[in-house]
Design an enzyme around this catalytic site. Structure first.
Site, PDB file in Angstrom:
ATOM      1  N   ASN A  77      33.010 -24.918 -12.001  1.00  0.00           N
ATOM      2  CA  ASN A  77      33.416 -24.886 -13.197  1.00  0.00           C
ATOM      3  C   ASN A  77      34.624 -25.491 -13.493  1.00  0.00           C
ATOM      4  O   ASN A  77      35.135 -25.423 -14.870  1.00  0.00           O
ATOM      5  CB  ASN A  77      33.394 -23.293 -13.426  1.00  0.00           C
ATOM      6  CG  ASN A  77      34.709 -22.586 -12.753  1.00  0.00           C
ATOM      7  OD1 ASN A  77      35.500 -23.564 -12.234  1.00  0.00           O
ATOM      8  ND2 ASN A  77      34.673 -21.242 -12.961  1.00  0.00           N
ATOM      9  N   GLN A 125      39.719  -6.647 -16.673  1.00  0.00           N
ATOM     10  CA  GLN A 125      38.296  -7.182 -17.278  1.00  0.00           C
ATOM     11  C   GLN A 125      37.463  -6.396 -17.235  1.00  0.00           C
ATOM     12  O   GLN A 125      37.350  -5.726 -15.821  1.00  0.00           O
ATOM     13  CB  GLN A 125      38.184  -8.804 -16.781  1.00  0.00           C
ATOM     14  CG  GLN A 125      39.100  -9.757 -17.598  1.00  0.00           C
ATOM     15  CD  GLN A 125      38.724 -11.226 -16.962  1.00  0.00           C
ATOM     16  OE1 GLN A 125      39.610 -11.825 -17.277  1.00  0.00           O
ATOM     17  NE2 GLN A 125      37.810 -11.470 -16.376  1.00  0.00           N
ATOM     18  N   HIS A 141      36.144 -13.432 -21.117  1.00  0.00           N
ATOM     19  CA  HIS A 141      35.951 -14.604 -19.973  1.00  0.00           C
ATOM     20  C   HIS A 141      34.833 -15.217 -19.911  1.00  0.00           C
ATOM     21  O   HIS A 141      33.709 -14.756 -19.450  1.00  0.00           O
ATOM     22  CB  HIS A 141      36.405 -13.657 -18.572  1.00  0.00           C
ATOM     23  CG  HIS A 141      36.679 -14.682 -17.587  1.00  0.00           C
ATOM     24  ND1 HIS A 141      37.128 -14.136 -16.378  1.00  0.00           N
ATOM     25  CD2 HIS A 141      36.881 -15.973 -17.537  1.00  0.00           C
ATOM     26  CE1 HIS A 141      37.421 -15.089 -15.715  1.00  0.00           C
ATOM     27  NE2 HIS A 141      37.323 -16.245 -16.190  1.00  0.00           N
ATOM     28  N   ARG A 165      44.328 -16.739 -14.841  1.00  0.00           N
ATOM     29  CA  ARG A 165      44.146 -15.500 -14.829  1.00  0.00           C
ATOM     30  C   ARG A 165      45.104 -14.518 -15.792  1.00  0.00           C
ATOM     31  O   ARG A 165      46.285 -14.855 -15.772  1.00  0.00           O
ATOM     32  CB  ARG A 165      44.312 -14.900 -13.411  1.00  0.00           C
ATOM     33  CG  ARG A 165      43.183 -15.230 -12.461  1.00  0.00           C
ATOM     34  CD  ARG A 165      41.972 -14.567 -12.689  1.00  0.00           C
ATOM     35  NE  ARG A 165      40.673 -14.718 -11.779  1.00  0.00           N
ATOM     36  CZ  ARG A 165      39.942 -15.846 -11.760  1.00  0.00           C
ATOM     37  NH1 ARG A 165      39.855 -16.342 -13.254  1.00  0.00           N
ATOM     38  NH2 ARG A 165      38.969 -15.797 -11.019  1.00  0.00           N
TER      39      ARG A 165
END
Lengths: 387, 387
Positions: free
Chosen positions: B155, B322, B341, B293
């Protein structure tokens, strides 16, 4: 404090300044350069109101007045600044009969029609603070012997950056995620199902002038398949450096593109060229970015295609007309990432075009030529991109 | 039609598939590679519900199940997929005692605590579908002899693109303009007074690993002043090609930056490192992008600095915890451009990490090593970036 700054910048000064009583010399023949004596210069910008005081470099608004008031007035010129531009009762209309120079911007355009030109007996010079002079009837201006000039290059970087931002916002499906955040939601799937990387996608620009090329240069490290359609192929070295492939025929390029960026000026030929038929030629779900001009598109055809899914996302900062009315369909169509006309009027852009306007006014007063690339109409002739 | 596709993909299959009755062989010694026989594999992903059917490549959700169900079941393995991961009554918890492999993602993290590891007697392998394994107690995993691996590189492009998008959104002040559009307004000044070009600004990245470098490469044509802070200076050739300057000391770099991008992993050392004191060291009005983060930042300090104007804009897709609760202060702070996210879970990213998971499972079944860069914990040792 805020009020104090607004007062210091206030447009009201324009109508009470010492120089406003000086009468300009009559000038019925429209010389391309200034005759001696005081000139009446009118600037039409958007009003900033409470925002004017928040940034000392905010020169592009009525209150900021391009930061050239003291300079103009110290030379005995009259400088009127207003945002009131529409209709026969507007502030602008009052000054049409005796102004020498009209400065306007694409962000809040003062439409200069053939009628206004006829009425403006003293008018010699039309300056666009920024780029894009289609708010002026250029043929009428040319026939009347006016000079029309803009600050070529002043916002090309701004607009190219903005286009790349909008490409990413559409491809990566940014807005649904942001709306979730402000609505107290969290649903990754509702974003991800139509979020993609830009890498590997085919991006085509319609028009590869200065903005289109700057966009292509910024796209290069994203490893896309880059295409461009224009009247002329770039010279091979430049093309190779930019890494984009020439497409001679627009309608052949359209179905290849995942993303289409419109970078072509508005002319009689391009008005409404992106219509229902053109949209049908695009790939289903195509993403379109248009920071060029709203009137290049058929407004309703774009809204319909966003509703049907033929267009997967549409973003831009240009509308027709401007300001966009409350009921403009692009405000309410799905998958739009629109803003008001803003991309070329960043603070950096404002400082560049304010400097460009000052430079051209100075040359005008001195009877000197402008930088050649700035001319849109000179000696009765339109610049090539507006023909 | 939509319902049909959802049914075809449905997670319910996991609990009714023919292989769900096959019992895995007991494996009390935690071999790094698979023992022969059927394995119980649990995947924890976010649920897509109505969105699952809208894109055949949407493999990263519960319904898509990484697209590996048929392959796993054809080899006699059991594959349970769920989004229910929190607490002792959760679906995940039920399978902890006898699962062999747990797959999770950073987008909907299955927190693997020391307690869960203790309880998971058969557990051998923890795979992160994506990048970022801080939802796992890595020290406990190492002590228990587990293998932890992620799909390094899957990613990085997605996240770097997303960071550049967020930089542009903040610098160019995109969101207030978009909100005007949907609210029926038009006020260019209300956007322009704090809209800037990216060109010429100083951008500093904290961390210049793969994502940081890809970001710097994409920033290069924007003609910024690029800085990076990391433990090590890049080799001079790479540094020169990327065009960024090394800053050995973080607190010396911070006050130079108009824009700061956080690209450092979450570890015991970095948790909360961007606190009130660090924020005070930044330039007033600094723009911050954090896709790394959420827990790297002091949540309340960021919200307070956005309110005071010390931070001029904050954007990112990571939060702590999250999913972000409805009352998370970052949802409501001024000048935020947050999303859930999402940056690494584009459709392109999903296809890459699904392929990576399949490849590692295949190697695990065959007793082969993984690509070395994928290991986070191997033979009781943590990868260097997590130490």
């Amino acid at each position: 404090m805020a009020m104090k700054r607004v007062a210091a910048f206030s447009a009201i000064r324009a109508f009470t300044s010492p120089s406003s009583s000086s009468v300009s010399s009559p000038n019925l023949t429209r010389h391309l350069h200034a005759s001696p004596g005081s000139k009446k210069i009118v600037g039409v910008f958007y009003k900033a109101n409470e925002y004017a005081a928040l940034n000392p470099n905010f020169v592009g608004c009525v209150e900021g007045a391009l930061g050239i008031r003291d300079w103009l007035e110290s030379q005995g010129h009259q400088y009127i600044v207003t945002d009131d531009k529409e209709g026969l009762d507007s502030e602008l209309e009052k000054h049409i009969p005796d102004l020498h120079v009209l400065i306007s911007t694409p962000f809040h355009p003062a439409y200069v029609t053939a009628e206004r030109i006829k009425k403006a007996k003293n008018l010699q010079l039309l300056l666009t603070a920024g780029i894009g002079s289609d708010h002026i009837d250029l043929n009428a201006a040319a026939a009347a012997g006016l000079t029309v000039a803009e600050i070529t290059g002043s916002n090309v970087v701004s607009v190219a950056e903005d286009e790349l931002m909008r490409i990413l916002i559409l491809v990566r499906n940014f807005l649904p995620g942001h709306h979730q955040v402000i609505n107290g939601e969290w649903n990754v799937a509702g974003i991800a199902y139509r979020a993609y990387d830009l890498e590997g996608k085919t991006v085509g620009t319609i028009g590869a002038g200065r903005i289109g090329r700057l966009l292509l240069q910024r796209l290069k490290p994203f490893n896309c398949n880059l295409l461009y359609h224009d009247r002329l192929k770039m010279d091979p070295e430049l093309e190779n450096q930019i890494g984009a492939k020439f497409e001679e025929d627009l309608d052949t390029m359209l179905p290849k593109c995942d993303i289409i960026v419109v970078n072509t000026p508005l002319t009689d030929k391009t008005r409404g060229f992106f219509d229902k038929n053109r949209i049908a030629k695009c790939k289903k779900g195509v993403l379109i970015v248009n920071n060029a001009r709203g009137a290049l598109m058929d407004t309703q055809a774009v809204a319909d295609a966003c509703s049907s899914g033929q267009i997967g996302g549409y973003s831009g900062d240009v509308w027709y007309p401007q300001p966009a009315p409350k009921d403009h369909p692009w405000r309410y169509m799905p998958n739009q990432a629109m803003t008001p006309h803003i991309s070329g009027t960043t603070i950096d852009g404002q400082l560049r075009y304010a400097a460009g306007v000052k430079d051209m006014l100075d040359r005008y007063f001195k009877g000197e030529d402008f930088p050649p690339q700035n001319y849109i109409v000179k000696e009765g002739k339109l610049a090539s991109q507006y023909k």
